[in-house]
Write a protein that holds these residues in place. Structure first.
Motif, mmCIF file in Angstrom:
data_model
loop_
_atom_site.group_PDB
_atom_site.id
_atom_site.type_symbol
_atom_site.label_atom_id
_atom_site.label_comp_id
_atom_site.label_asym_id
_atom_site.label_seq_id
_atom_site.Cartn_x
_atom_site.Cartn_y
_atom_site.Cartn_z
ATOM 1 N N ASP A 158 -10.191 -6.167 -1.335
ATOM 2 C CA ASP A 158 -11.186 -7.039 -0.711
ATOM 3 C C ASP A 158 -12.437 -6.272 -0.300
ATOM 4 N N ARG A 159 -12.381 -4.937 -0.393
ATOM 5 C CA ARG A 159 -13.543 -4.086 -0.139
ATOM 6 C C ARG A 159 -13.491 -2.917 -1.122
ATOM 7 N N LEU A 196 -15.755 0.709 -1.851
ATOM 8 C CA LEU A 196 -16.830 1.604 -1.435
ATOM 9 C C LEU A 196 -17.027 2.687 -2.484
ATOM 10 N N GLY A 246 -14.784 -10.929 -1.438
ATOM 11 C CA GLY A 246 -14.741 -9.477 -1.316
ATOM 12 C C GLY A 246 -16.123 -8.857 -1.380
ATOM 13 N N ARG A 247 -16.208 -7.586 -0.951
ATOM 14 C CA ARG A 247 -17.514 -6.931 -0.873
ATOM 15 C C ARG A 247 -17.488 -5.559 -1.543
ATOM 16 N N GLU A 249 -21.606 -9.294 -1.608
ATOM 17 C CA GLU A 249 -20.405 -10.097 -1.334
ATOM 18 C C GLU A 249 -20.192 -11.091 -2.463
ATOM 19 N N ASP A 285 -25.016 -3.534 -0.222
ATOM 20 C CA ASP A 285 -23.768 -4.265 -0.031
ATOM 21 C C ASP A 285 -23.884 -5.634 -0.689
ATOM 22 N N LEU A 291 -12.674 -7.756 -7.386
ATOM 23 C CA LEU A 291 -12.601 -8.136 -5.972
ATOM 24 C C LEU A 291 -11.987 -9.531 -5.803
#
Length: 280
Positions: A65-66, A68, A202-203, A275, A273, A198
């Motif tokens: 869900d994330r 990076l 999610g991001r 979403e 970022d 995602l």
């Protein structure tokens, strides 16, 4: 998912927040350090470039869900002189993020043609004298191969002049490192695959330190946030007809004074970022 685990700093933060984490890095030495620091509870570790098929398969199966991405080179790689990421005198011209795999910086400087070298330094270092630098490299390697950082620094000084200094070295060494590791190609390949992996809502967050990489992220995120991507003036929409998500950062987020004081290496960082739509 921490797609660039490095020394495990972000992985540790995510784990401490209660997340189950998929941690990926192409540097097995970095993963060993990160595993010792973070442990294996609630963390799945994978040694792979984040844009390689093994990593893309893993993230699709993980369904995060994330995600990076902290691009660039980690502090431990910079500080390890044997890895060749530094322009400190006498450092080997290596720069491979996966030690022993693929071409090294010395290989590129000793084999690439003048035109290809010039294009790399112009595009990835914004160097106006890129062609002069490429000619200097080709001329110098005819007398002896490039082996250490001093060889490249001396070529830079010859092409850019006596007033060239650490800022020029850092910029051009960074461009060489990006060529060694195929960093922009990997980013371009991975971004849409990460978006599609995602969960709804999610991001995907990316920290970039190079203007070219930040531009790739910015353009991708902006296109995904548009409802229509048809050419201007086209009378009937034939594209997807809806946005894939929302920009959470209209402009890149940069470090503030306190962070710069605590971590000077963050000075060129830009965070963006995105979403994913719930219905995507």
């Amino acid at each position: 998912m921490d797609a660039t685990a490095g020394g495990g700093g972000h992985t540790a933060i995510l784990k401490d927040a209660g997340a189950r984490v998929l941690a990926i890095d192409r540097d097995p030495e970095a993963l060993t350090v990160a595993q010792a620091r973070v442990g294996k509870d609630a963390v799945e570790w994978l040694a792979s470039p984040f844009g390689a098929p093994a990593a893309l398969d893993a993230v699709r199966a993980f369904r995060p869900d994330r995600i990076l991405l902290d691009l660039g080179v980690s502090s431990h790689q910079i500080d390890a002189e044997s890895r060749g990421f530094t322009f400190r005198p006498g450092a080997a011209l290596d720069m491979r993020m996966t030690p022993g795999t693929g071409v090294s910086a010395a290989d590129i400087l000793n084999t690439w043609g003048e035109e290809r070298l010039g294009e790399a330094f112009k595009e990835d270092a914004d160097e106006p004298r890129a062609r002069q630098l490429a000619r200097s490299i080709v001329r110098r390697r005819a007398r002896g191969p490039f082996l250490t950082s001093d060889d490249f620094v001396n070529a830079i000084r010859e092409a850019l002049g006596a007033r060239s200094g650490p800022g020029d070295f850092a910029r051009l060494f960074q461009a060489l490192r990006m060529a060694v590791n195929g960093e922009k190609d990997q980013l371009t390949r991975a971004l849409p695959a990460f978006r599609d992996a995602l969960v709804p809502g999610g991001r995907l967050g990316v920290i970039a330190y190079h203007s070219g990489e930040d531009r790739i992220v910015k353009h991708a995120f902006r296109e995904w946030a548009r409802e229509c991507i048809c050419p201007p003036g086209q009378p009937i929409c034939t594209c997807r007809g809806h946005a894939l998500g929302t920009l959470r950062t209209r402009k890149a987020v940069s470090p503030g004074p306190a962070e710069l004081a605590a971590n000077p290496r963050s000075r060129s960082a830009h965070f963006r970022d995105f979403e994913v739509s719930v219905g995507t």
